[in-house]
Write an enzyme that holds these catalytic residues in place. Structure first.
Site, PDB file in Angstrom:
ATOM      1  N   CYS A 109       0.804  -1.219   0.000  1.00  0.00           N
ATOM      2  CA  CYS A 109       0.000   0.000   0.000  1.00  0.00           C
ATOM      3  C   CYS A 109       0.837   1.268   0.000  1.00  0.00           C
ATOM      4  CB  CYS A 109      -0.936   0.003   1.202  1.00  0.00           C
ATOM      5  SG  CYS A 109      -2.102  -1.387   1.207  1.00  0.00           S
ATOM      6  N   HIS A 242      -2.588   6.910   2.890  1.00  0.00           N
ATOM      7  CA  HIS A 242      -3.138   5.715   2.270  1.00  0.00           C
ATOM      8  C   HIS A 242      -4.538   5.487   2.814  1.00  0.00           C
ATOM      9  CE1 HIS A 242      -4.058   1.644   1.284  1.00  0.00           C
ATOM     10  NE2 HIS A 242      -3.814   1.201   2.510  1.00  0.00           N
ATOM     11  N   ASN A 273     -10.290   0.358   0.022  1.00  0.00           N
ATOM     12  CA  ASN A 273      -8.829   0.326   0.062  1.00  0.00           C
ATOM     13  C   ASN A 273      -8.320  -0.192  -1.282  1.00  0.00           C
ATOM     14  OD1 ASN A 273      -6.121  -0.396   0.446  1.00  0.00           O
ATOM     15  ND2 ASN A 273      -6.437  -1.092   2.543  1.00  0.00           N
TER      16      ASN A 273
END
Length: 335
Positions: A109, A242, A273
């Site tokens: 990520c 993030h 996500n």
């Protein structure tokens, strides 16, 4: 950064598609636990490379830069399902570059912020002039639909920025690191080697210790932010972490003592996500909302699998609202 462009698959998936551990209302349960209301799922025709191509073309259109001017393409991804060739080589060819250097970067990520740091150094030292940095993920085929704690969190998509020369530093020094001792917190159920030795087993899917990742992120990310802020007195107008889930973002924002005037990105509520794609997607959404403007200084921090992290200050790039065709460009950014 000269421009940003994004691609979101058209299939929008609501919380009602999922089930919960206690058979309660899935929308209420997921909103309360994650803040996520929808996410985008890639279709069979979408690949990591094709989504990256769409985002890259948009970024080039916004910047008014031709593909021939791009000499390096970096794709940050963990879901390109070919060991070779890299997705970046396909992207470079499909957008029409002329023999551009092309490689993939895998840092989970935090892949986008890692790739951005590499691109900034390439440009500043003169190795490259224009670098496309793309985060692209097709996560949904890598999920276990029966994992009610993990599967609803994720979505698919791609975001790209064009990095080029400037008369000032529009991308700050990176603060990054890793802790491989925690690598089991975000991993896959089995290795590919184990699966190939025993084809009767289930293929690898994403496995995550959510509570452990939450505790790690809310402790680490404020430290990274403090390190970045200690090296400059520039006014920060936006915070784009993030997009893991809203609870993590809110916990980090509370503990960093950022001024209330700082706009905090919240694209996770609509996109889920999206791993390495989440920061450029959130950047686009924040600019479209007018909560931040082109040229504002934003603090971006990626964190996740590895466990790895990377963050830096950036000047927000030019963009076009996603509802507008990419035949015209927004006023050009200067960094």
């Amino acid at each position: 950064m000269l421009s940003v462009g994004t691609y979101r698959p058209p299939d929008v998936v609501t919380n009602d598609r999922f089930r919960t551990p206690d058979a309660s209302d899935p929308d209420l349960w997921l909103r309360r636990r994650t803040g996520i209301t929808t996410r985008h799922y890639a279709g069979d025709h979408d690949t990591v490379a094709s989504m990256a191509v769409a985002a890259a073309r948009r970024a080039l259109d916004v910047a008014g830069t031709g593909a021939d001017d791009v000499d390096t393409v970096i794709v940050a991804t963990s879901t390109h399902m070919l060991c070779t060739p890299p997705a970046a080589a396909e992207v470079a060819y499909e957008i029409g570059t002329t023999n551009a250097a092309a490689f993939d970067l895998s840092a989970g990520c935090s892949g986008f912020t890692h790739a951005l740091a590499v691109a900034a150094d390439l440009v500043s030292c003169g190795t490259s002039e224009h670098v496309l940095v793309i985060g692209s993920e097709k996560l949904t085929p890598r999920l276990d639909p029966d994992d009610v704690y993990t599967a609803p969190l994720f979505g698919d998509g791609a975001g790209a920025v064009l990095v080029g020369p400037s008369d000032r530093d529009g991308i700050g020094r990176v603060a990054w690191g890793s802790d491989g001792g925690r690598r089991g917190s975000i991993t896959q159920t089995i290795t590919w080697d184990d699966y190939l030795r025993d084809r009767t087993s289930r293929p690898p899917v994403l496995a995550m210790d959510g509570p452990a990742v939450f505790r790690w992120a809310v402790e680490l990310v404020p430290q990274v932010i403090a390190q970045i802020r200690s090296e400059t007195d520039v006014e920060i107008k936006a915070f784009i972490p993030h997009q893991a889930n809203r609870r993590i973002t809110e916990a980090i924002a509370r503990s960093t003592a950022l001024p209330p005037t700082v706009a905090v990105a919240d694209d996770v509520t609509m996109s889920g996500n999206t791993s390495a794609a989440s920061i450029p997607l959130a950047m686009q959404s924040l600019l479209e909302s007018r909560a931040a403007a082109v040229g504002d200084v934003a603090l971006i921090v990626g964190f996740g699998a590895g466990l790895c992290w990377a963050g830096q200050l950036v000047e927000l790039p030019a963009f076009l609202p996603t509802t507008e065709p990419s035949t015209t460009t927004e006023a050009k950014a200067t960094a």
